[in-house]
Write a protein that holds these residues in place. Structure first.
Motif, PDB file in Angstrom:
ATOM      1  N   UNK A 131     -61.092  85.373  31.981  1.00 47.71           N
ATOM      2  CA  UNK A 131     -60.354  86.232  31.067  1.00 47.71           C
ATOM      3  C   UNK A 131     -60.871  87.644  31.261  1.00 47.71           C
ATOM      4  N   UNK A 132     -59.956  88.622  31.219  1.00 45.51           N
ATOM      5  CA  UNK A 132     -60.375  90.016  31.361  1.00 45.51           C
ATOM      6  C   UNK A 132     -59.423  90.926  30.600  1.00 45.51           C
ATOM      7  N   UNK A 168     -64.690  91.493  31.658  1.00 50.70           N
ATOM      8  CA  UNK A 168     -64.262  90.123  31.430  1.00 50.70           C
ATOM      9  C   UNK A 168     -65.348  89.132  31.762  1.00 50.70           C
ATOM     10  N   UNK A 169     -64.959  87.860  31.848  1.00 44.78           N
ATOM     11  CA  UNK A 169     -65.897  86.783  32.151  1.00 44.78           C
ATOM     12  C   UNK A 169     -65.226  85.731  33.012  1.00 44.78           C
ATOM     13  N   UNK A 170     -65.973  85.235  34.003  1.00 42.74           N
ATOM     14  CA  UNK A 170     -65.547  84.130  34.851  1.00 42.74           C
ATOM     15  C   UNK A 170     -66.372  82.913  34.449  1.00 42.74           C
ATOM     16  N   UNK A 221     -70.120  84.253  34.661  1.00 45.96           N
ATOM     17  CA  UNK A 221     -70.420  85.444  35.448  1.00 45.96           C
ATOM     18  C   UNK A 221     -69.589  86.594  34.882  1.00 45.96           C
ATOM     19  N   UNK A 222     -70.219  87.691  34.467  1.00 50.79           N
ATOM     20  CA  UNK A 222     -69.448  88.818  33.943  1.00 50.79           C
ATOM     21  C   UNK A 222     -68.673  89.526  35.050  1.00 50.79           C
ATOM     22  N   UNK A 223     -67.607  90.185  34.666  1.00 50.43           N
ATOM     23  CA  UNK A 223     -66.855  91.027  35.577  1.00 50.43           C
ATOM     24  C   UNK A 223     -66.691  92.401  34.941  1.00 50.43           C
ATOM     25  N   UNK A 224     -66.888  93.436  35.724  1.00 48.93           N
ATOM     26  CA  UNK A 224     -66.710  94.807  35.259  1.00 48.93           C
ATOM     27  C   UNK A 224     -66.372  95.678  36.457  1.00 48.93           C
TER      28      UNK A 224
END
Length: 143
Positions: free
Chosen positions: A57-58, A40-42, A22-25
């Motif tokens: 990681x981000x 980042x990415x979960x 799952x992307x994070x932004x």
């Protein structure tokens, strides 16, 4: 039961939420990085019916520096993560005069699209800066 609830349950039981990325932004404001953003990415694995956990990681960048975070995050899902909590090892580089590098730990939590986070850091490189640093911030976007 409402159709929307049944659809979200059906999507929840699919392989996307049992294991995946799952992307994070986020747009963020934090001290000492100031106004900036994070991507980042979960990497989730299912830990239960609507619960997922795994490493993440981000990277964050702001007006006065950048940071890199790696750790673990747990989330409650209802199609998208609506509540998360995480703990990470973190490194921070401040390029404001004078430059310095810090290493430490960061905790974060979110509800819906709003996140808050904080960290404690120790200076590992650079002079004329505090030995210890407390970082606090808030973000808006995908946690």
């Amino acid at each position: 039961m409402s159709p929307a609830f049944l659809i979200s349950l059906a999507l929840q039981s699919g392989s996307v939420f049992s294991e995946g990325v799952m992307p994070t932004f986020q747009a963020q404001y934090s001290w000492p990085l100031r106004l900036g953003g994070e991507i980042g990415a979960n990497f989730y694995s299912s830990a239960g019916f609507l619960i997922a956990a795994g490493p993440f990681i981000s990277a964050s960048a702001g007006r006065d520096g950048a940071s890199l975070n790696a750790g673990v995050k747990g989330s409650l899902f209802a199609f998208l993560p609506y509540s998360t909590g995480g703990l990470a090892a973190s490194g921070m580089y401040l390029w404001d005069d004078p430059d310095a590098i810090y290493a430490g730990a960061r905790v974060s939590t979110s509800f819906s699209l709003v996140s808050v986070f904080g960290g404690v850091y120790r200076r590992v490189s650079g002079e004329e800066r505090d030995d210890w640093l407390l970082s606090l911030g808030a973000g808006l976007g995908m946690p």
